[in-house]
Structure formats: structure tokens, C-alpha cells
Design a protein around this motif. Structure first.
Motif, PDB file in Angstrom:
ATOM      1  N   LYS A 109       0.815  -1.216   0.000  1.00 23.25           N
ATOM      2  CA  LYS A 109       0.000   0.000   0.000  1.00 23.25           C
ATOM      3  C   LYS A 109       0.852   1.270   0.000  1.00 23.25           C
ATOM      4  CE  LYS A 109      -3.880  -2.243   2.328  1.00 23.25           C
ATOM      5  NZ  LYS A 109      -4.766  -2.258   3.522  1.00 23.25           N
ATOM      6  N   SER A 110       1.974   1.212  -0.732  1.00 24.16           N
ATOM      7  CA  SER A 110       2.867   2.370  -0.828  1.00 24.16           C
ATOM      8  C   SER A 110       3.051   2.778  -2.286  1.00 24.16           C
ATOM      9  CB  SER A 110       4.242   2.052  -0.228  1.00 24.16           C
ATOM     10  OG  SER A 110       4.153   1.807   1.154  1.00 24.16           O
ATOM     11  N   ASN A 111       2.993   4.064  -2.539  1.00 25.04           N
ATOM     12  CA  ASN A 111       3.315   4.608  -3.856  1.00 25.04           C
ATOM     13  C   ASN A 111       4.777   5.042  -3.923  1.00 25.04           C
ATOM     14  OD1 ASN A 111       0.617   4.339  -4.796  1.00 25.04           O
ATOM     15  ND2 ASN A 111       0.063   6.273  -3.797  1.00 25.04           N
ATOM     16  N   ALA A 112       5.368   5.218  -2.754  1.00 26.19           N
ATOM     17  CA  ALA A 112       6.779   5.594  -2.667  1.00 26.19           C
ATOM     18  C   ALA A 112       7.334   5.140  -1.327  1.00 26.19           C
ATOM     19  CB  ALA A 112       6.952   7.099  -2.845  1.00 26.19           C
ATOM     20  N   VAL A 113       8.646   4.939  -1.295  1.00 29.01           N
ATOM     21  CA  VAL A 113       9.323   4.530  -0.059  1.00 29.01           C
ATOM     22  C   VAL A 113      10.508   5.461   0.183  1.00 29.01           C
ATOM     23  CG1 VAL A 113      10.524   2.684   1.162  1.00 29.01           C
ATOM     24  CG2 VAL A 113       8.704   2.113  -0.462  1.00 29.01           C
ATOM     25  N   VAL A 114      10.523   6.101   1.342  1.00 31.09           N
ATOM     26  CA  VAL A 114      11.681   6.911   1.735  1.00 31.09           C
ATOM     27  C   VAL A 114      12.752   5.945   2.225  1.00 31.09           C
ATOM     28  CG1 VAL A 114      12.570   8.690   3.282  1.00 31.09           C
ATOM     29  CG2 VAL A 114      10.250   8.893   2.345  1.00 31.09           C
TER      30      VAL A 114
ATOM     31  N   SER B 231       5.837   4.971   2.770  1.00 25.27           N
ATOM     32  CA  SER B 231       6.477   4.350   3.938  1.00 25.27           C
ATOM     33  C   SER B 231       7.888   4.906   4.110  1.00 25.27           C
ATOM     34  CB  SER B 231       6.521   2.828   3.774  1.00 25.27           C
ATOM     35  OG  SER B 231       7.215   2.481   2.581  1.00 25.27           O
ATOM     36  N   THR B 232       8.474   4.633   5.262  1.00 24.77           N
ATOM     37  CA  THR B 232       9.804   5.161   5.581  1.00 24.77           C
ATOM     38  C   THR B 232      10.692   4.035   6.089  1.00 24.77           C
ATOM     39  OG1 THR B 232       8.876   7.319   6.166  1.00 24.77           O
ATOM     40  CG2 THR B 232      11.089   6.806   6.985  1.00 24.77           C
ATOM     41  N   GLU B 233      11.807   3.824   5.406  1.00 25.45           N
ATOM     42  CA  GLU B 233      12.763   2.805   5.831  1.00 25.45           C
ATOM     43  C   GLU B 233      13.714   3.363   6.888  1.00 25.45           C
ATOM     44  OE1 GLU B 233      15.959  -0.339   3.829  1.00 25.45           O
ATOM     45  OE2 GLU B 233      14.638   0.878   2.546  1.00 25.45           O
ATOM     46  N   ASN B 234      14.268   4.541   6.618  1.00 21.03           N
ATOM     47  CA  ASN B 234      15.168   5.202   7.574  1.00 21.03           C
ATOM     48  C   ASN B 234      14.944   6.712   7.513  1.00 21.03           C
ATOM     49  OD1 ASN B 234      17.223   2.938   8.394  1.00 21.03           O
ATOM     50  ND2 ASN B 234      17.071   2.807   6.152  1.00 21.03           N
ATOM     51  N   ALA B 235      14.794   7.333   8.676  1.00 18.22           N
ATOM     52  CA  ALA B 235      14.696   8.790   8.739  1.00 18.22           C
ATOM     53  C   ALA B 235      15.384   9.267  10.014  1.00 18.22           C
ATOM     54  CB  ALA B 235      13.244   9.239   8.719  1.00 18.22           C
TER      55      ALA B 235
ATOM     56  N   GLU C 267      -2.915   4.164   5.297  1.00 14.76           N
ATOM     57  CA  GLU C 267      -3.978   4.277   4.302  1.00 14.76           C
ATOM     58  C   GLU C 267      -5.115   5.126   4.870  1.00 14.76           C
ATOM     59  OE1 GLU C 267      -6.407   1.259   1.310  1.00 14.76           O
ATOM     60  OE2 GLU C 267      -5.685   0.544   3.249  1.00 14.76           O
ATOM     61  N   PRO C 268      -5.624   6.097   4.114  1.00 16.93           N
ATOM     62  CA  PRO C 268      -6.704   6.943   4.635  1.00 16.93           C
ATOM     63  C   PRO C 268      -7.996   6.140   4.837  1.00 16.93           C
ATOM     64  CG  PRO C 268      -6.351   7.357   2.296  1.00 16.93           C
ATOM     65  CD  PRO C 268      -5.233   6.462   2.735  1.00 16.93           C
ATOM     66  N   GLU C 269      -8.759   6.553   5.825  1.00 14.16           N
ATOM     67  CA  GLU C 269     -10.036   5.922   6.103  1.00 14.16           C
ATOM     68  C   GLU C 269     -11.134   6.978   6.124  1.00 14.16           C
ATOM     69  OE1 GLU C 269      -9.858   3.714   9.705  1.00 14.16           O
ATOM     70  OE2 GLU C 269      -8.085   2.553   9.132  1.00 14.16           O
ATOM     71  N   SER C 270     -12.323   6.582   5.725  1.00 17.29           N
ATOM     72  CA  SER C 270     -13.452   7.506   5.696  1.00 17.29           C
ATOM     73  C   SER C 270     -13.743   8.033   7.098  1.00 17.29           C
ATOM     74  CB  SER C 270     -14.700   6.807   5.138  1.00 17.29           C
ATOM     75  OG  SER C 270     -14.471   6.365   3.824  1.00 17.29           O
ATOM     76  N   PHE C 271     -13.975   9.325   7.181  1.00 13.78           N
ATOM     77  CA  PHE C 271     -14.365  10.001   8.421  1.00 13.78           C
ATOM     78  C   PHE C 271     -13.278   9.969   9.510  1.00 13.78           C
ATOM     79  CE2 PHE C 271     -18.240   8.076   6.534  1.00 13.78           C
ATOM     80  CZ  PHE C 271     -18.826   9.248   6.069  1.00 13.78           C
ATOM     81  N   SER C 272     -12.051   9.632   9.122  1.00 17.67           N
ATOM     82  CA  SER C 272     -10.973   9.637  10.109  1.00 17.67           C
ATOM     83  C   SER C 272     -10.534  11.073  10.356  1.00 17.67           C
ATOM     84  CB  SER C 272      -9.790   8.810   9.612  1.00 17.67           C
ATOM     85  OG  SER C 272      -9.186   9.416   8.482  1.00 17.67           O
TER      86      SER C 272
END
Length: 367
Positions: free
Chosen positions: A37-42, A168-172, A213-218
Motif C-alpha cells: 500500500k505504498s506509492n513511494a518509499v523513503v 512508507s519510511t525505511e530510515n529517517a 492508508e486513509p479511512e473515511s471520516f478519520s
């Protein structure tokens, strides 16, 4: 002999660091759980802020991000704002294919350079350099490196270990070094639910943070994602020295240095607004009349230059020119209200479609 050993050790350390970076350029080394569920990974994001004095800090950032699909293109984050008090020393991007082979290099003078203001702004000295890149294939990886000197210190860059939805983030890593005698304030939010460690008072590291992942009404993302903000207790905003130990200090500084002396009105305007409100029986009725007067007389035009980005135009100038930005029109309205005896408060809020609160427990330039 000692020198030779030191040279060998330095060479080995450099080789190891280079190998680690090379490993991050290869898409196949991304942990499976960070792809879900990732479009990109840091892959790696290192931020270092070196506070030199109340009016100077140096910001450096080295960022490696892998874009997995078209939806991840806007997550690259390869841009840098600048103006007369923010000087870009270094800016570079390298692009790598899925196997980690370098395919393109973009230098500082090859970045797009545009004005960083929206429509409605007459003039601003704020600009931004950004990467304009059309990928040939997915996935690809971007190495972004920048060094910037700030001579206006009211805003210390914040840190979001998870930058948004579907990333998502591997290392920051985030670190503040303070070589001045100015105190630094730091506040963290929502760290306990994530793999984030505090190595020292101003040094934090995060590893293997899965995408959200976004959720409705969150609630808004900022209310539950990890976030760090920092501020100096003494700072400079576009040539004006400020104090920020608490909200009382900050409010007094803003009132005394930015608002005081800006609310004088022409005598004919004073007479007019008093006549218009002469038959009003309550403060609410007076406020409505004042607001309608301001609306009918002025229009929105923004001029964001230097301290003018925070200090409002004189009320007299707003009346003469019949325009102003949000703070100028607010200040003009308050001057009119004061003239008819209605108490009001010059207030900073977030101007966006999202409802966000000013953090009452952390004094800083917010809004």
C-alpha cells in the motif's frame, strides 16, 4: 605508520558508507512490508539543523526516495524555498533506475526557479527551486541533497517521519546541533506508537515505518501521525529580533514590534465610522456595520516582502489604497472597531480548508 592506518580506516569507512547508499538505490532491497500500500518509499532521509546564533542556522538534508508508480511522483520532495534571508548553498539531484544505476544528474542551476506565491499577491520575494522530471520507467530512485543558510530563524524546519498517506519510511533521522547560547524547544507528538527512538535531546531516528492508508471520516492525518516541531527562544524574523519563551512573550513581541503604531486612521474616516454606528445599540451591531464598511471599501491584494509577510500595512495606507492582505485588512478592521469602542483581538489562525488548532502548549510562529 599511524598515518597510513588512519588513511586505510578512513578509506574503509567511506567505502562502507558508499556501499550502504548504493544498496538503497536498488529497488530489490526494499523490505516487502514497506512496499505494501505504498506509492513511494523513503529509503533514507537525514536532516541536520546547526544553530549558529539567534539569527542564523544551517539546514542540510540528504534524501533517498524510491517512487514505485505514477501516484508516487509528487512524493519526491525535491524542492527548496529561498528569499533574501534564505540562501541555497548546495542543491543537487541524481536519478537511478530500478537496479541502482545512475541515469541522470541535475545541478542547482538546472532546477526550475519560480515565484512561490499564489494569485492575489502583488509582489513577494519568496521563490522556490524545484525538480521537474518525467520518469521513463517505474520504479526509480531519487537522491536529493541540499544545504541552506537561514538568516531568518522564526521557522525551524519540522519533521514528519511518515510524510503522508501511501508512503512508507525505511530510515529517517533528524538532528539539531546547537553551537549558540540560545535555547531550543522541541515537542514531539504521536511518537509512542511508532518505531522512533530518541538518541539525545535533539536527535531522533525512525526505522521501518509502514505506510498509512486513509479511512473515511478519520481525523486529520496530522492528529495521529508522528510529528516533531522545534523553535528558538530567541529568534530573528526578517530583521526584527523576537523572544519566544512562552505565549505571553511571543504575544507581547508581536504586539509591540509588529502591530503597535500601525492603527492610526485619517480623521475623516474616524468621523465616518462614528456616524455610521451612531444608532447601533450593541457591540455586535457596531461590528457588523464596521465589517460591511471594510468589505465595501477594500479588496484583497497581498504584498509579501521581508517582515511584511508578518507585519500588517498601516491602517492609514489600507484606507488610502483600498486594498490589503489578510493581516492588513484585519488590522484595519480592528482600528475601526477601536474607534467605535468595540474590543477586538488581532489573532493568528490557520488559513486553509483543514481545521487545525494553534498548539497552546508550544509557543512558536504558527498559522
Amino acid at each position: 605508520m599511524i598515518r597510513i592506518i588512519l588513511l586505510v580506516l578512513s578509506s574503509l569507512i567511506y567505502t562502507q558508507i558508499t556501499a550502504q547508499d548504493d544498496n538503497l538505490f536498488n529497488v530489490n532491497t526494499i523490505p516487502l512490508e514497506l512496499r505494501i500500500k505504498s506509492n513511494a518509499v523513503v529509503r533514507s532521509d537525514y536532516t541536520h539543523i546547526n544553530v549558529i546564533d539567534y539569527d542564523k542556522f544551517v539546514f542540510t538534508n540528504k534524501r533517498i526516495i524510491t517512487v514505485l508508480n505514477k501516484e508516487g511522483d509528487y512524493k519526491i520532495g525535491a524542492f527548496q524555498h529561498y528569499d533574501d534571508n534564505i540562501k541555497i548553498q548546495d542543491l543537487e539531484v541524481r536519478i537511478y533506475n530500478s537496479l541502482g544505476k545512475e541515469i541522470k544528474k541535475i545541478k542547482k542551476n538546472e532546477f526550475k526557479d519560480v515565484s512561490a506565491v499564489p494569485g492575489g499577491t502583488l509582489y513577494s520575494d519568496s521563490r522556490v527551486k524545484y525538480l521537474e522530471y518525467t520518469p521513463i520507467n517505474y520504479p526509480y530512485t531519487v537522491l536529493f541533497e541540499t544545504e541552506v543558510v537561514y538568516n531568518s530563524t522564526a521557522f525551524i524546519p519540522s519533521w514528519r517521519p511518515i510524510e503522508g498517506f501511501y508512503i512508507s519510511t525505511e530510515n529517517a533521522e533528524y538532528k539539531i546541533s546547537n553551537s549558540s547560547d540560545i535555547s531550543v524547544k522541541v515537542k514531539t507528538s504521536n511518537f509512542k506508537d511508532y518505531n522512533i527512538k530518541r538518541l539525545s535531546e535533539y536527535h531522533f531516528i525512525a526505522k521501518n515505518l509502514k505506510s498509512i492508508e486513509p479511512e473515511s471520516f478519520s481525523p486529520d492525518f496530522s492528529t495521529y501521525a508522528p510529528f516533531l516541531k522545534a523553535a528558538l527562544t530567541k529568534f530573528e524574523m526578517e530583521g526584527v529580533k523576537g523572544v519566544n519563551n512562552n505565549w505571553v512573550d511571543f504575544g507581547l513581541w508581536m504586539n509591540n514590534n509588529l502591530i503597535n503604531g500601525t492603527q492610526e486612521l485619517p480623521q475623516n474616516v474616524k468621523n465616518t465610522i462614528k456616524q455610521l454606528t451612531a444608532t447601533a445599540n450593541t457591540d455586535m451591531e457596531k461590528a457588523k456595520i464596521v465589517y460591511e464598511y471594510m468589505q465595501n471599501k477594500t479588496r484583497y491584494v497581498s504584498v509579501q516582502v521581508g517582515i511584511g509577510g508578518w507585519k500588517p500595512m498601516d491602517a492609514e495606507d489600507v484606507d488610502k489604497l483600498a486594498y490589503g492582505d489578510c493581516k492588513a485588512l484585519t488590522n484595519y478592521t480592528q482600528a475601526l472597531l477601536k474607534e467605535v469602542g468595540v474590543t477586538s483581538y488581532y489573532t493568528i489562525i490557520y488559513g486553509d480548508n483543514k481545521l487545525l488548532d494553534i498548539d497552546k502548549y508550544f509557543s512558536a510562529t504558527q498559522g
